[in-house]
Design an enzyme around this catalytic site. Structure first.
Site, short mmCIF file in Angstrom:
data_model
loop_
_atom_site.label_atom_id
_atom_site.label_comp_id
_atom_site.label_asym_id
_atom_site.label_seq_id
_atom_site.Cartn_x
_atom_site.Cartn_y
_atom_site.Cartn_z
N SER A 12 31.51 38.96 40.19
CA SER A 12 32.38 37.78 40.08
C SER A 12 31.69 36.75 39.20
CB SER A 12 32.65 37.17 41.46
OG SER A 12 33.12 35.85 41.29
N HIS A 37 35.21 40.65 37.62
CA HIS A 37 36.12 39.95 38.54
C HIS A 37 36.20 38.47 38.17
CE1 HIS A 37 38.09 39.55 42.52
NE2 HIS A 37 37.40 38.43 42.68
N ASP A 39 37.82 34.87 39.17
CA ASP A 39 38.39 34.13 40.29
C ASP A 39 39.14 32.90 39.80
OD1 ASP A 39 37.60 35.52 42.73
OD2 ASP A 39 35.56 35.12 42.07
N MET A 41 41.28 29.76 40.70
CA MET A 41 41.51 28.88 41.85
C MET A 41 42.23 27.62 41.38
SD MET A 41 37.86 29.14 43.78
CE MET A 41 37.05 30.73 44.04
N HIS A 70 41.75 37.70 40.04
CA HIS A 70 42.07 37.38 41.44
C HIS A 70 42.68 35.98 41.48
CE1 HIS A 70 40.17 36.53 45.71
NE2 HIS A 70 41.49 36.54 45.74
N MET A 72 43.99 32.92 43.20
CA MET A 72 44.02 32.13 44.44
C MET A 72 44.82 30.88 44.14
SD MET A 72 40.09 32.89 45.49
CE MET A 72 39.73 33.48 43.84
N MET A 141 39.61 40.09 51.93
CA MET A 141 38.65 38.99 51.80
C MET A 141 37.70 39.03 53.00
SD MET A 141 39.26 37.36 48.95
CE MET A 141 37.97 36.15 49.23
N ASP A 177 35.77 41.43 48.95
CA ASP A 177 35.32 40.24 48.19
C ASP A 177 34.78 39.19 49.15
OD1 ASP A 177 34.99 38.21 46.32
OD2 ASP A 177 37.12 38.04 45.84
N SER A 200 27.09 36.14 44.09
CA SER A 200 25.69 35.73 44.21
C SER A 200 24.73 36.92 44.26
CB SER A 200 25.48 34.79 45.40
OG SER A 200 26.36 35.07 46.44
C1 DX5 Z 1 35.65 33.71 46.79
C2 DX5 Z 1 35.82 34.57 45.55
C3 DX5 Z 1 34.75 35.56 45.39
C4 DX5 Z 1 33.36 34.98 45.26
C5 DX5 Z 1 32.40 35.94 45.90
O1 DX5 Z 1 36.77 32.91 46.92
O2 DX5 Z 1 37.05 35.26 45.61
O3 DX5 Z 1 35.03 36.47 44.34
O4 DX5 Z 1 32.96 34.75 43.94
O5 DX5 Z 1 31.14 35.40 45.87
P1 DX5 Z 1 29.94 35.99 46.76
O6 DX5 Z 1 29.75 37.40 46.36
O7 DX5 Z 1 28.80 35.10 46.37
O8 DX5 Z 1 30.33 35.84 48.21
ZN ZN Z 2 37.48 36.92 44.16
#
Ligand code: DX5
Ligand code: ZN
Length: 227
Positions: A12, A37, A39, A41, A70, A72, A141, A177, A200
């Protein structure tokens, strides 16, 4: 792309250097990422704000594998075409993003892109039962969406296993995820997940200049799964 259930790692880029996405994407792919990936948001469906379609379009030429977007965001339907045009290969929307997730999946399929549906930790797996025939992927999730670096929610392992049973032999990926690392990856892989998003745990300790650390972090996840 052919369907398979081999384990795939999807870093991600939420955990990448936000001033250097092109080089970060190339670095994780060079080091063995299977998908990338992204994200998205909206500061409304989730309490954080990231990229819109122009940013996703700018990532596109750097992604050689699969650009996995993804979403959100809510409402989501009006934005699907823009992310398809931006070059997403897979578009995943949340089942909680509105009253008509079936229509949302139809809209994604209508763009010719692969379609995913995501489940928040509090949403029962049955929510996707009548959506599966419109899905190429279900995203479970394992944190509440919004931020990287959160703690893995163990109750979701049972959800993954139940989803795996529900899917049977249909060609539908199970993506996980949130909080995926060498400790939790074997648990979700054993339960039936095949696409592992990790932010991370992939980017930790590395940089574009020290991309070998990204490679070592991904190897650590794969080796933990292999046992
Ligand atoms: C959270 C995201 C994830 C996030 C995961 O809302 O959808 O993709 O980046 O991060 P880690 O692997 O650090 O939990
Ligand atoms: Zn994600």
């Amino acid at each position: 792309m052919e369907f398979d259930r081999k384990i795939k790692i999807a870093p991600s880029i939420l955990s990448a250097d936000f001033a250097n996405f092109g080089a970060e994407i190339r670095a994780v792919e060079d080091q063995g990422a299977d998908w990338v990936h992204v994200d998205v948001m909206d500061g409304h469906f989730v309490p954080n704000l990231t990229f819109g379609p122009p940013a996703v379009k700018a990532f596109r030429p750097h992604v050689k594998t699969v650009m996995d977007v993804h979403l959100m965001i809510a409402p989501v339907d009006a934005s699907i075409e823009a992310y398809a045009e931006a070059g997403a290969d897979m578009i995943t929307a949340h089942v909680e993003a509105g009253p008509h997730p079936h229509r949302t999946l139809q809209a994604i399929r209508a763009t010719g892109k692969r379609a995913g549906i995501a489940l928040n930790p509090g949403t029962p797996v049955e929510a996707v039962e009548y959506l599966l025939d419109l899905c190429d992927m279900v995203l479970v999730m394992t944190v509440n969406p919004g931020f990287g670096g959160q703690k893995f929610i163990h109750s979701q392992i049972d959800k993954i296993a139940r989803l795996r049973g529900m899917i049977g032999d249909r060609p539908i990926h199970i993506q996980v995820d949130g909080g995926v690392d060498p400790v939790t990856a074997p648990l979700v892989a054993r339960a039936g997940a095949d696409v592992l998003v990790a932010g991370s745990a992939v980017f930790r300790g590395g940089s574009v200049e020290r991309a070998d650390v990204y490679g070592a972090n991904m190897r650590a996840i794969r080796e933990a799964i292999a046992g």
